[in-house]
Design an enzyme around this catalytic site. Structure first.
Site, short mmCIF file in Angstrom:
data_model
loop_
_atom_site.label_atom_id
_atom_site.label_comp_id
_atom_site.label_asym_id
_atom_site.label_seq_id
_atom_site.Cartn_x
_atom_site.Cartn_y
_atom_site.Cartn_z
CE1 TYR A 22 -4.99 -9.56 -4.30
CE2 TYR A 22 -6.03 -11.71 -4.41
CZ TYR A 22 -5.11 -10.86 -3.85
OH TYR A 22 -4.31 -11.29 -2.82
CG HIS A 77 3.48 -9.82 2.88
ND1 HIS A 77 3.01 -8.55 3.18
CD2 HIS A 77 2.71 -10.28 1.87
CE1 HIS A 77 1.98 -8.28 2.39
NE2 HIS A 77 1.79 -9.30 1.58
CG ASP A 84 18.74 -5.86 0.95
OD1 ASP A 84 18.27 -5.06 1.79
OD2 ASP A 84 19.34 -6.91 1.25
CG HIS A 97 0.11 -3.95 -1.36
ND1 HIS A 97 0.75 -5.10 -1.77
CD2 HIS A 97 1.03 -3.21 -0.71
CE1 HIS A 97 2.01 -5.04 -1.36
NE2 HIS A 97 2.21 -3.91 -0.74
CB SER A 99 -6.38 -6.76 -1.09
OG SER A 99 -5.10 -7.23 -0.67
NE ARG A 108 -2.67 -12.50 2.32
CZ ARG A 108 -2.16 -13.16 1.28
NH1 ARG A 108 -1.23 -12.59 0.54
NH2 ARG A 108 -2.58 -14.37 0.99
#
Length: 145
Positions: A22, A77, A84, A97, A99, A108
């Protein structure tokens, strides 16, 4: 232009959490850079480790923000409820994201929330957020014309 960035669980630890994945920069310092790079944008930022708080914030964006940049982290995930909420809010959303979720563990590699976004940016580090801002600026400007 008013954009809301919503980050999910553990993203409050950016800069210290698994820097090999990250990076070593906090999100707060990157947000200051975004504000400098995009002076015409008013940014709201929200981070929570709780699913319900993320849903509440997404719902609060309805009619109040032009676009959402969303990183649901682990909830990406697993959370149909957040997916929703994104669908119900009907605010243009780009999922980000840090990564590359497709190069990580198999669990993932599926995103419930990405299916409710107009696009997904994955694997480009924090720069993915800047790309999402630029995309939303361009897309929303085209909508106005």
């Amino acid at each position: 232009m008013h954009l809301t960035i919503i980050n999910g669980p553990n993203l409050n630890l950016l800069g210290t959490r698994e820097p090999e994945i990250y990076g070593s920069r906090s999100f707060e310092s990157f947000l200051e850079e975004l504000k400098t790079r995009f002076p015409a944008v008013r940014f709201d930022y929200f981070q929570s480790n709780g699913e319900g708080a993320l849903i509440d914030r997404i719902q609060a964006c309805m009619g109040r923000t032009d676009g959402i940049i969303f990183n649901g982290a682990g909830y990406t995930h697993t959370s149909i409820a957040i997916a929703d909420a994104l669908a119900a809010a009907a605010v243009p959303t780009v999922e980000v994201h840090i990564s590359n979720i497709h190069a990580r563990e198999s669990f993932r590699q599926h995103s419930y929330t990405g299916a409710k976004a107009i696009g997904v940016i994955t694997g480009l580090g924090l720069e993915g957020y800047a790309l999402a801002v630029q995309y939303l600026l361009d897309a929303l400007q085209k909508e106005k014309n």
